[in-house]
Scaffold this motif. Structure first.
Motif, short mmCIF file in Angstrom:
data_model
loop_
_atom_site.label_atom_id
_atom_site.label_comp_id
_atom_site.label_asym_id
_atom_site.label_seq_id
_atom_site.Cartn_x
_atom_site.Cartn_y
_atom_site.Cartn_z
N MET A 185 0.83 -1.36 0.01
CA MET A 185 -0.06 -0.04 0.15
C MET A 185 0.90 1.32 0.01
O MET A 185 0.43 2.32 0.15
CB MET A 185 -0.89 -0.19 1.18
CG MET A 185 -2.15 -1.07 0.97
SD MET A 185 -3.46 -0.54 2.14
CE MET A 185 -4.74 -1.77 1.26
N PHE A 190 -6.08 7.55 2.97
CA PHE A 190 -7.50 7.69 2.78
C PHE A 190 -8.43 7.90 4.04
O PHE A 190 -7.70 7.59 5.22
CB PHE A 190 -7.85 5.99 2.34
CG PHE A 190 -7.38 6.01 0.81
CD1 PHE A 190 -8.28 6.31 -0.21
CD2 PHE A 190 -6.08 5.86 0.58
CE1 PHE A 190 -8.03 6.33 -1.38
CE2 PHE A 190 -5.60 5.65 -0.96
CZ PHE A 190 -6.66 5.90 -1.93
N SER A 203 -9.69 -1.94 -1.83
CA SER A 203 -8.79 -2.24 -0.74
C SER A 203 -7.67 -3.21 -1.17
O SER A 203 -7.42 -3.90 -0.17
CB SER A 203 -9.37 -2.35 0.59
OG SER A 203 -10.47 -1.44 0.77
N CYS A 205 -10.55 -0.76 6.48
CA CYS A 205 -9.52 -1.23 5.27
C CYS A 205 -9.88 -0.59 4.14
O CYS A 205 -11.06 -0.78 3.29
CB CYS A 205 -9.79 -2.55 5.31
SG CYS A 205 -8.73 -3.62 3.96
N LEU A 206 -9.09 0.34 3.69
CA LEU A 206 -9.51 1.14 2.34
C LEU A 206 -8.13 0.77 1.30
O LEU A 206 -7.44 -0.38 1.50
CB LEU A 206 -9.20 2.49 2.98
CG LEU A 206 -10.53 2.96 3.96
CD1 LEU A 206 -10.11 4.21 4.59
CD2 LEU A 206 -11.76 2.85 3.17
N ASN A 207 -7.75 1.83 0.44
CA ASN A 207 -6.90 1.60 -0.58
C ASN A 207 -5.45 1.98 -0.12
O ASN A 207 -4.52 1.72 -0.84
CB ASN A 207 -7.13 2.50 -1.91
CG ASN A 207 -8.29 1.61 -2.78
OD1 ASN A 207 -8.70 0.54 -2.24
ND2 ASN A 207 -8.72 2.14 -3.78
N GLY A 208 -5.27 2.52 1.11
CA GLY A 208 -3.95 2.86 1.86
C GLY A 208 -4.39 3.21 3.39
O GLY A 208 -5.66 2.76 3.68
N PRO A 209 -3.39 3.47 3.61
CA PRO A 209 -3.35 3.72 5.28
C PRO A 209 -4.17 4.96 5.66
O PRO A 209 -4.56 5.73 4.73
CB PRO A 209 -1.84 3.63 5.59
CG PRO A 209 -1.10 4.24 4.66
CD PRO A 209 -2.04 3.72 3.33
N TYR A 253 -2.78 -2.10 7.08
CA TYR A 253 -2.87 -0.57 6.93
C TYR A 253 -4.22 -0.04 7.64
O TYR A 253 -4.35 0.95 7.57
CB TYR A 253 -2.63 -0.26 5.73
CG TYR A 253 -1.42 -0.83 4.85
CD1 TYR A 253 -0.31 -0.15 4.93
CD2 TYR A 253 -1.68 -2.10 4.35
CE1 TYR A 253 0.71 -0.75 4.38
CE2 TYR A 253 -0.42 -2.76 3.83
CZ TYR A 253 0.73 -2.11 3.79
OH TYR A 253 1.84 -2.54 3.29
#
Lengths: 417, 417
Positions: A32, A45, A67, B93-97, B296
Motif C-alpha cells: 500500500m 485515505f 482495498s 480497510c481502504l486503498n491505503g493507510p 494498514y
C-alpha cells in the motif's frame, strides 16, 4: 504529461507523507505504499462507502481496487457492519472464541465441497504457511512445488523479495510454470519420493504479467500427481476466494484441492484468513500448533458469516462476473474508440489492464493518472477488483470518465508526436 | 475432586463444542483451545466488560487472562472504543493507510527511546519474523540466537511444535540459555562471523517454568555482543510490551534493542502488531518487502494511539505493577493461611502461579477449577495478565473468592488424606 489534478504540496496527503517520511521506513511499506501506484495517487485515505473511497483531502473516487481485494460487497456494507458491530459491542477479543467461529466453520464446510473443516487466522500469509506446514505434517515429506513468479505471501519462504531471506528458507521449494504440465511433471520428478505438496494459485496473477485462468489439463495433472503419492494439492485462494466461485475457485475447472487458503474478501474488510481442508489432513491439523493473539476474535467471523449469506443470496460470483464484464468490455471498447489497444486479462471480476506495446506500464500509468483526476481509481500494474456495489450505473459513470481520460490521452499523444 | 460447578452437557458451551468437533480440527486449535485449560473451563465466550468476561452460558468471571494479554485497559474501554469506532464508522480497510498510521508511528517513536521508526502488522509472529528478516537484511549475516524454550510465535522458524517443520527452517538458529551469559558467549562464538541477531524476550516466560526477569549483566552482555559485530539486538516485547515500561520492557534494565516487536496489548484487543527500529536498520526496513491485506487498517491504529495516551495519562505500568502486587501478595498470603505454598513469579502485572511440589500443575488445576466455580478466571500453567480495570476493589473481590477456593482445596486435601 501531468495529471489534470496537479500534486498539491499543501494537501493533507502531502503533510502526512512528510511526517511519515520521518517515522515510517520509506514513508510507507509494503503493497500500500504510494511508490507502488502512479505519481499523484493519494497515499492516505479517510473513508469508503459502497463503490467509492475518499482520500484524506476529501477527493472521492469510484474504487476499482476494493482495498486490494478485501471489499467484495462494497465499503461498509450495512448488513456486514451490523453483524460485526453486534459482536464488537459485546467484545471482540476475549479469553476464547465466540459462537461465530463454529457458525463460520460450519458455513465454509457446507459451502466448499473439499472442506471437511476450517480454521482461522489473520493474514493470507498465515493461511498459506499453515497449508504448507499441514501438508508436511500430514505427509511426512518436505518438497513443495510452487509456480515461478507466483505470489503466496510476504514471509521468507515465499516473499517476492529475497532481502533478509536465507537459501535454507526455500531449500525445499521446487518451481514449475503455471499451466505448463511438462514443467509440473519435471518438478514432480525432481521431488522424487519427498513430495509434500503442489501449490497453485486460483489463477495466474503475477504482478504485471498477463493473467491466465487455470487450464483444465494442468489442474487435473496437479490433482493426479498429488493422488499418486499422497501429497497435498494446496489451492491459494487468498486473492480470488469467494469472487469466482463460492465453492472454491477451482470448482470452475472441476478440480478439488486437499487444502485451501482464504483471506482478503471473506469478511468484507474485517481482518480474517482461513484454511479449509479435507479429512485426510484433519489429523495433521489437530496436531500442528498454529495460533495468533487475534485469531479467535469474534467480529471478523460474524462479518464473514454475513458475507457468505449475502453472496449466496445475491448470486455473488455471477453478479461480480457480469459487473466485471461490463467494466472490462466498456474499457477496452473505449480504448479502441480513441486508438488504443488495451487488454483486460484474467477473470473479469479481478481484471488486469495492460496497454499494447507498454512493457513498463508507463502509458498505463499516465492513463491511470488521467482517470484518477476524473474520479476513478484504477491500477496500471496490479489486478483490480470488482464488488457487488459496482452497479451498472456506477460502472457506466466510471466508463464515462474513462472515455474522457482516453480522449485526453489521445490528445496528449498527438501533441507529443 | 470436582468443580463446584459441574460440567453441563446441555450448556450452550457443550453444544458449541459438539458442533465444533465436526468442523474445526480437534474442536479448536492453538492457544485458545479448551484442552489448554482445566476441565470445566468454558471454550466459548460471549462478552467482556472491564475486568470481567462472560461465557456463552452467561456465567461471569473476574478475568485474570485479559484475552491472553491483549486487554490492558479492561474489556471495551470506552475511550478506546470511541477512537476505533470513529474510524470504523468511515471505513477500516481502504486503498491505503489512514492518518492514524502516522499518528501511531510518531507516538511510538516519541515514547520508545530506541525507536526511530515503526511499521505495523497483525500478529506477534509477523513482528518477530519481520525483525529477524530486517536483521539479516541489514547485516548480511544469517545466524540468529534465541533462548532455548522461549516462545517467539507459531510459524515454522520458531514454533514450539516441530510438526510440519523442516530442519532447514531452523538451520541458522543457535540456542542459548536466558540470563546465562556464558551460554550466550558460547552461542556468539558458534555464530562466528555470521551473527545477524540476538533475540531476547522481555523476560523469561516459557510455559510452565518459573518466570525470570532479565538479569542486568545478561542484557548488557547481549548489547555488547551485538555492538561488537554490528548485529541486531531484537527485543521480543510482544507479550510484555506497554505493561512493564512504555519505553520498552528493557528500559527497566537500561538496555536498548535495535529492533523490537510489539503486539497483544498495544491496541487493547484490536488486531495490531508493530516493529520499532533504530536508524541503523532503517535502510533494511526501506528495502524489505513485508505486507498483509489488513496491515494498514485504520481502526486498530486509532485504538492504539488512544491506548498509549491513556497509559501515559494514568501512569499505566506503575498502576499495573501495583495491581499485580496486590493480586500476587494477596493470593500467596491466602495460600499460606490454608497451608499451601504458592509462588507468583515474573513481573507482578504478568504473573505465573505455581504451587510448590506440583510439577504437573495438577494441584494448580484443581485450584483453578475451584476459583472458576467462584467466578474468578485464573490459569494454572500460563502467565496471567492484569489490566487497569483491575481496581483494588475488584482484586479484593477476587481474593475473597480465591481465599474461599483455598479453603475448599484444604478441605478436599484433608478429606483425601
Amino acid at each position: 504529461m501531468t495529471s489534470a489534478r496537479p500534486e498539491r504540496p499543501n494537501s493533507l496527503d502531502a503533510q502526512l507523507r512528510n511526517r511519515a517520511a520521518s517515522v515510517i521506513p520509506g514513508g510507507m511499506w509494503g503493497h500500500m505504499r504510494a511508490a507502488a501506484v502512479p505519481a499523484g495517487y493519494p497515499q492516505f485515505f479517510a473513508s469508503g462507502d459502497g463503490a467509492r473511497v475518499r482520500d484524506v483531502d476529501g477527493r472521492d473516487y469510484i474504487d476499482f481496487m476494493c482495498s486490494w481485494g478485501p471489499i467484495i460487497l462494497g465499503h461498509r456494507h450495512p448488513e456486514v457492519e451490523a453483524a460485526a458491530r453486534s459482536q464488537l459491542d459485546r467484545g471482540d477479543c476475549l479469553n476464547g472464541p465466540t459462537e461465530h467461529a463454529v457458525d463460520l466453520a460450519e458455513k465454509m464446510v457446507e459451502l466448499i465441497p473439499h472442506a471437511d473443516w476450517a480454521l482461522f487466522q489473520k493474514n493470507g500469509s498465515d493461511a498459506m504457511t499453515t497449508c504448507v506446514t499441514l501438508a508436511r505434517a500430514g505427509t511426512g515429506k518436505r518438497k513443495v512445488l510452487v509456480a515461478k513468479g507466483a505470489y503466496h505471501g510476504a514471509v521468507p519462504w515465499c516473499s517476492p523479495s529475497v532481502m533478509g531471506v536465507t537459501a535454507e528458507d526455500r531449500a525445499h521449494l521446487i518451481y514449475y510454470t503455471y499451466n505448463d504440465v511438462e514443467s509440473l511433471n519435471a518438478a514432480v520428478a525432481e521431488a522424487g519420493d519427498d513430495l509434500a505438496a503442489i501449490v497453485a494459485s486460483a489463477f495466474k496473477h503475477d504482478l504485471g504479467i498477463r493473467q491466465q485462468l487455470p487450464d483444465d489439463t494442468f489442474a487435473r495433472a496437479a490433482r493426479t500427481h498429488c493422488d499418486a503419492v499422497g501429497a497435498a494439492l494446496i489451492l491459494d485462494d487468498v486473492r480470488a476466494g469467494f469472487r469466482l466461485n463460492l465453492g472454491g475457485s477451482w470448482e470452475n475447472v472441476g478440480v478439488r484441492p486437499d487444502l485451501a487458503s482464504y483471506s482478503k474478501a471473506i469478511a468484507n474488510g474485517y481482518p480474517l484468513a482461513a484454511v479449509t481442508g479435507n479429512d485426510r489432513f484433519r489429523p495433521a491439523a489437530e496436531q500442528v500448533f498454529v495460533t495468533g493473539s487475534f485469531w479467535y476474535s469474534g467480529a471478523p467471523m460474524a462479518a464473514s458469516v454475513k458475507v457468505i449469506e449475502i453472496l449466496e443470496r445475491e448470486d455473488g460470483p455471477a453478479r461480480l462476473h457480469a459487473a466485471g464484464q461490463r467494466f472490462c468490455s466498456g474499457l477496452t471498447e473505449s480504448a479502441a474508440r480513441h486508438g488504443f489497444e488495451v487488454t483486460m486479462s484474467g477473470p473479469p471480476a479481478i481484471p488486469l489492464m495492460q496497454f499494447a506495446d507498454d512493457p513498463e506500464a508507463l502509458l498505463g500509468e499516465t492513463f491511470c493518472q488521467q482517470t484518477l483526476a476524473r474520479g476513478v481509481y484504477l491500477h496500471n500494474k496490479h489486478n483490480m477488483f470488482l464488488s457487488l456495489a459496482h452497479t451498472d450505473a456506477i460502472i457506466d459513470e466510471a466508463l464515462t470518465a474513462i472515455d474522457d481520460a482516453f480522449a485526453a490521452l489521445a490528445r496528449n499523444r498527438s501533441a507529443d508526436s
